[in-house]
Scaffold this active site. Structure first.
Site, mmCIF file in Angstrom:
data_model
loop_
_atom_site.group_PDB
_atom_site.id
_atom_site.type_symbol
_atom_site.label_atom_id
_atom_site.label_comp_id
_atom_site.label_asym_id
_atom_site.label_seq_id
_atom_site.Cartn_x
_atom_site.Cartn_y
_atom_site.Cartn_z
ATOM 1 C CE1 TYR A 54 -11.426 -1.011 11.095
ATOM 2 C CE2 TYR A 54 -10.301 0.550 12.519
ATOM 3 C CZ TYR A 54 -10.353 -0.162 11.339
ATOM 4 O OH TYR A 54 -9.349 -0.039 10.419
ATOM 5 C CB VAL A 95 -3.115 -0.516 4.127
ATOM 6 C CG1 VAL A 95 -3.265 0.342 5.370
ATOM 7 C CG2 VAL A 95 -3.692 -1.904 4.349
ATOM 8 C CB THR A 96 -0.491 3.031 0.775
ATOM 9 O OG1 THR A 96 0.314 1.876 0.989
ATOM 10 C CG2 THR A 96 0.370 4.274 0.769
ATOM 11 C CG HIS A 128 -11.853 9.151 4.207
ATOM 12 N ND1 HIS A 128 -12.906 8.302 4.419
ATOM 13 C CD2 HIS A 128 -10.821 8.649 4.926
ATOM 14 C CE1 HIS A 128 -12.527 7.327 5.232
ATOM 15 N NE2 HIS A 128 -11.271 7.520 5.553
ATOM 16 C CB THR A 167 11.491 -5.664 6.115
ATOM 17 O OG1 THR A 167 11.470 -4.800 4.974
ATOM 18 C CG2 THR A 167 11.782 -7.089 5.669
#
Length: 291
Positions: free
Chosen positions: A162, A99-100, A249, A20
């Site tokens: 990507y 993903v966090t 990172h 949500t």
């Protein structure tokens, strides 16, 4: 081992924890549009509602019981993420994708301890997820970068993946599965775990490993690559990074002489991998091993 892909395929049944929220809702729709079987969502207190026609449940346990899900993707803030991961483990999910970003290292140590006690696999945290092109996507990888083929890709970097896969796709080189293990110092699935899966996967003919500075994950991967029968191409990001400075990172920091791009490239070369010097060389090297 699945016949068609590693980790996810067209039969994978996914729930979205944090569905949500803005990101959870947005990415759930994108996964649905890709053809992923998103069968449920979880937000405590929002059970009984729907998001994009996907039923929402109060707990992961309830969602799994109702939907027969086997995989979860977690889109919740860092301070709630550890509990969300534990809840997914306790519900017996086969694969948990987190993903966090920004989960504290102490929490990641607790997660690792728990991982040893459960049957679940954890991808991430701080990762873009996994895609088997044309079959299923669990994560936030941009669809257009990927096309179906027989190159397995495993990477510590999201956006670099990507870019590289888009270059490969434009060059007519498709991918069997693309796995982003994430850039944190303590990922769940490691390079070695994923390389083992690709080595056993009939659809994968060669592997591309995308590493970066910091830590020793690439050196450990090199040790495993020595015993692989499939050709491996590697690219290491961060050759020009200054020592002692964290680059993007949490895991990308050079301490002393360990973790440098040169050390990693040398280890991979010694193991028999073909190491691409630049981003543009990746396509050339991959084409060479697939011919």
């Amino acid at each position: 081992m699945m016949d068609v892909a590693i980790l996810v395929d067209e039969n994978t049944r996914v729930i979205v924890q944090g569905i949500t929220g803005f990101q959870g809702s947005f990415q759930a729709k994108r996964m649905l549009d890709y053809g992923t079987k998103v069968v449920g969502g979880v937000t405590p207190g929002k059970g009984g509602s729907e998001v994009h026609g996907i039923p929402v449940y109060n707990t992961v346990e309830e969602a799994v019981a109702e939907t027969n899900a086997d995989t979860s993707i977690i889109y919740v803030p860092a301070r709630f993420a550890t509990d969300a991961i534990f809840e997914a483990f306790d519900a017996g999910l086969r694969l948990v994708v987190c993903v966090t970003e920004g989960i504290p290292l102490y929490d990641e140590m607790l997660i690792h301890r728990k991982l040893r006690e459960v049957k679940s696999m954890l991808l991430g945290p701080n990762c873009p997820g996994v895609i088997s092109p044309g079959r299923s996507k669990v994560g936030l990888l941009p669809d257009r970068s990927f096309t179906q083929g027989n190159l397995g890709v495993v990477s510590r970097s999201g956006t670099l993946t990507y870019q590289i896969c888009e270059n490969l796709t434009k060059a007519g080189i498709g991918q069997s599965t693309v796995v982003g293990i994430g850039g944190d110092p303590m990922p769940g699935l490691t390079f070695v775990d994923v390389l083992k899966m690709f080595e056993e996967d009939e659809e994968t003919k060669a592997v591309l490993l995308v590493g970066e500075i910091g830590g020793t994950a690439e050196e450990k991967a090199a040790e495993f690559i020595k015993q692989m029968s499939k050709p491996v191409v590697a690219f290491i990001a961060g050759r020009t990074a200054p020592p002692g400075k964290r680059m993007g990172h949490a895991g990308a920091i050079i301490e002393g002489s360990t973790g440098t791009a040169e050390a990693k490239m040398a280890a991979l070369r010694d193991a028999g991998a073909r190491v691409a010097e630049t981003l543009l060389d990746v396509v050339k090297e991959v084409r060479r091993v697939l011919e």
